[in-house]
Write a protein that holds these residues in place. Structure first.
Motif, short mmCIF file in Angstrom:
data_model
loop_
_atom_site.label_atom_id
_atom_site.label_comp_id
_atom_site.label_asym_id
_atom_site.label_seq_id
_atom_site.Cartn_x
_atom_site.Cartn_y
_atom_site.Cartn_z
N CYS A 159 0.84 -1.19 0.00
CA CYS A 159 0.00 0.00 0.00
C CYS A 159 0.88 1.24 0.00
CB CYS A 159 -0.94 0.02 1.20
SG CYS A 159 -2.05 1.44 1.12
N HIS A 198 -0.01 4.92 3.13
CA HIS A 198 0.57 5.16 4.46
C HIS A 198 -0.28 6.13 5.28
CE1 HIS A 198 4.85 3.83 3.02
NE2 HIS A 198 3.89 3.00 2.64
N CYS A 199 -1.57 5.86 5.37
CA CYS A 199 -2.47 6.73 6.13
C CYS A 199 -2.08 6.70 7.61
CB CYS A 199 -3.91 6.25 6.01
SG CYS A 199 -4.50 6.03 4.33
N CYS A 212 -3.52 3.99 10.26
CA CYS A 212 -3.91 2.76 9.55
C CYS A 212 -3.88 1.57 10.50
CB CYS A 212 -2.94 2.52 8.38
SG CYS A 212 -3.10 0.89 7.63
N THR A 238 0.57 -4.36 6.01
CA THR A 238 0.25 -4.60 4.59
C THR A 238 0.95 -3.61 3.66
OG1 THR A 238 -1.68 -3.12 4.56
CG2 THR A 238 -2.08 -5.42 5.21
N TRP A 239 1.70 -2.66 4.20
CA TRP A 239 2.27 -1.61 3.34
C TRP A 239 3.40 -2.11 2.44
CZ3 TRP A 239 3.01 3.14 7.18
CH2 TRP A 239 1.74 3.55 7.61
N GLY A 247 -7.50 3.25 -1.32
CA GLY A 247 -7.13 4.54 -0.74
C GLY A 247 -7.19 5.67 -1.75
S1 SF4 Z 1 -5.84 2.65 5.71
FE1 SF4 Z 1 -5.90 1.40 3.84
S2 SF4 Z 1 -5.23 2.83 2.24
FE2 SF4 Z 1 -4.59 3.72 4.18
S3 SF4 Z 1 -2.49 2.97 4.54
FE3 SF4 Z 1 -3.87 1.54 5.57
S4 SF4 Z 1 -4.22 -0.08 4.07
FE4 SF4 Z 1 -3.41 1.68 2.94
#
Ligand code: SF4
Length: 167
Positions: free
Chosen positions: A28, A31-32, A35, A40-41, A100
């Motif tokens: 991903c 990088h919100c 999160c 998972t990034w 995202g």
């Molecule tokens: S919230 Fe979703 S889009 Fe945002 S960093 Fe996490 S996995 Fe990625």
């Protein structure tokens, strides 16, 4: 086709309506802040699988209503997700997808990518997670900025049409 996943839930009731098989894609770029799934990034992390093995999981559960592509960021592996969505639709299942990216960003890529994943998605849960707008009140979303987009209606109308959660 090889697909990199963070995990799979074969019987989810929280990632869209009904009973669903949810694929959490690995990787991903967003990088919100706040999160819930930072593991998972990394686009090199997770586990490599074959899309055929995921389709076999779908086929062994006749009670499924649909599949959900979640993340990570499904659009980083859009070809693999497109194949899964196509095969899910051919089995009469609906397809939800988390991203995202905003609807407007994805819709803007359609001309350059005509086989885009978005054409095989029924409902798109879109936008980054914004911690200051975090909510537990809206179904299937983590923050108030995120929208549920009815993809077919939106493509037909040419603007974002929100999915009617009352059916
Ligand atoms: S919230 Fe979703 S889009 Fe945002 S960093 Fe996490 S996995 Fe990625």
């Amino acid at each position: 086709m090889r697909i990199r996943v963070a995990g799979i839930s074969e019987d989810s009731i929280v990632d869209g309506p009904g009973l669903r098989l949810t694929v959490f894609l690995q990787g991903c770029p967003h990088h919100c802040k706040g999160c819930h799934n930072p593991e998972t990034w990394d686009p090199t992390g997770g586990t490599l699988m074959d899309t055929r093995d995921i389709v076999a999981m779908i086929d062994k559960n006749p009670l499924l209503d649909g599949i959900t592509l979640s993340g990570g960021e499904p659009f980083m592996q859009s070809t693999q997700c497109y194949v899964l969505a196509l095969l899910a639709h051919s089995r009469g299942l609906n397809v939800w997808c988390y991203t995202g990216y905003t609807w407007e960003t994805i819709e803007g890529t359609l001309d350059i990518c005509p086989l885009s994943l978005i054409r095989e998605v029924d409902v798109l849960v879109e936008g980054p997670f914004i911690e200051s707008q975090r909510t537990l009140e809206l179904p299937w979303r983590g923050s108030k900025n995120q929208r549920l987009i009815d993809v077919r209606k939106s493509l037909r109308e040419g603007y974002a049409v929100e999915y009617d959660t009352k059916g």
